[in-house]
Design a protein around this motif. Structure first.
Motif, PDB file in Angstrom:
ATOM      1  N   ASP A  71      -3.043   4.728  -6.536  1.00 63.49           N
ATOM      2  CA  ASP A  71      -4.162   4.516  -5.631  1.00 63.49           C
ATOM      3  C   ASP A  71      -5.359   4.008  -6.411  1.00 63.49           C
ATOM      4  O   ASP A  71      -5.412   4.076  -7.631  1.00 63.49           O
ATOM      5  CB  ASP A  71      -4.535   5.826  -4.934  1.00 63.49           C
ATOM      6  N   SER A 105     -10.091   6.267  -4.384  1.00 65.27           N
ATOM      7  CA  SER A 105      -9.194   7.186  -3.690  1.00 65.27           C
ATOM      8  C   SER A 105      -8.869   8.389  -4.574  1.00 65.27           C
ATOM      9  O   SER A 105      -8.840   9.523  -4.108  1.00 65.27           O
ATOM     10  CB  SER A 105      -7.918   6.462  -3.288  1.00 65.27           C
ATOM     11  N   THR A 106      -8.636   8.147  -5.849  1.00 62.38           N
ATOM     12  CA  THR A 106      -8.338   9.229  -6.780  1.00 62.38           C
ATOM     13  C   THR A 106      -9.516  10.203  -6.868  1.00 62.38           C
ATOM     14  O   THR A 106      -9.329  11.420  -6.821  1.00 62.38           O
ATOM     15  CB  THR A 106      -8.018   8.670  -8.174  1.00 62.38           C
ATOM     16  N   PRO A 145       0.815  -1.228   0.000  1.00 60.37           N
ATOM     17  CA  PRO A 145       0.000   0.000   0.000  1.00 60.37           C
ATOM     18  C   PRO A 145       0.848   1.278   0.000  1.00 60.37           C
ATOM     19  O   PRO A 145       0.502   2.263  -0.651  1.00 60.37           O
ATOM     20  CB  PRO A 145      -0.815  -0.097   1.292  1.00 60.37           C
ATOM     21  N   GLU A 146       1.961   1.257   0.709  1.00 61.94           N
ATOM     22  CA  GLU A 146       2.845   2.420   0.733  1.00 61.94           C
ATOM     23  C   GLU A 146       3.468   2.652  -0.645  1.00 61.94           C
ATOM     24  O   GLU A 146       3.569   3.781  -1.123  1.00 61.94           O
ATOM     25  CB  GLU A 146       3.942   2.227   1.787  1.00 61.94           C
ATOM     26  N   HIS A 179      -9.935  12.351  -3.734  1.00 59.99           N
ATOM     27  CA  HIS A 179      -8.909  13.369  -3.551  1.00 59.99           C
ATOM     28  C   HIS A 179      -8.805  14.332  -4.737  1.00 59.99           C
ATOM     29  O   HIS A 179      -7.867  15.117  -4.825  1.00 59.99           O
ATOM     30  CB  HIS A 179      -7.552  12.708  -3.288  1.00 59.99           C
ATOM     31  N   ARG A 209       2.161   1.755  -3.557  1.00 64.65           N
ATOM     32  CA  ARG A 209       1.110   2.262  -4.446  1.00 64.65           C
ATOM     33  C   ARG A 209       0.852   3.743  -4.207  1.00 64.65           C
ATOM     34  O   ARG A 209       0.650   4.509  -5.148  1.00 64.65           O
ATOM     35  CB  ARG A 209      -0.180   1.466  -4.247  1.00 64.65           C
ATOM     36  N   ARG A 210       0.859   4.152  -2.936  1.00 70.91           N
ATOM     37  CA  ARG A 210       0.638   5.555  -2.612  1.00 70.91           C
ATOM     38  C   ARG A 210       1.755   6.421  -3.201  1.00 70.91           C
ATOM     39  O   ARG A 210       1.506   7.443  -3.839  1.00 70.91           O
ATOM     40  CB  ARG A 210       0.576   5.746  -1.100  1.00 70.91           C
TER      41      ARG A 210
END
Length: 80
Positions: free
Chosen positions: A51, A55-56, A42-43, A59, A45-46
């Protein structure tokens, strides 16, 4: 960030993964020099901007008007 010599990282890979998931990124060295950093998926991908679509969208910038310009030409005739 904990540092792992390559030989230790290879022989204790499961521990390396567990520590990455619980403590964060882990640095692996080769011949005493920094070689790679192990990150949780996950880190990564962030950081890589991968994401999820949700999520996109969550945000995305808000409150900015869309600049939609349509042509003023008449619609072409069609035969039915």
């Amino acid at each position: 960030m904990r540092t792992w010599p390559l030989q230790d990282a290879k022989s204790r890979f499961s521990e390396l993964v567990d520590r990455t998931l619980s403590e964060g990124p882990q640095l692996v060295t080769r011949r005493g020099a920094d070689a790679v950093v192990v990150l949780a998926a996950p880190e990564y991908r962030r950081l890589a901007g991968q994401d999820s679509l949700l999520s996109t969208l969550l945000h995305a910038p808000r409150g900015e008007p869309l600049d939609v310009e349509r042509p003023t030409d008449p619609i072409r005739p069609i035969e039915l």
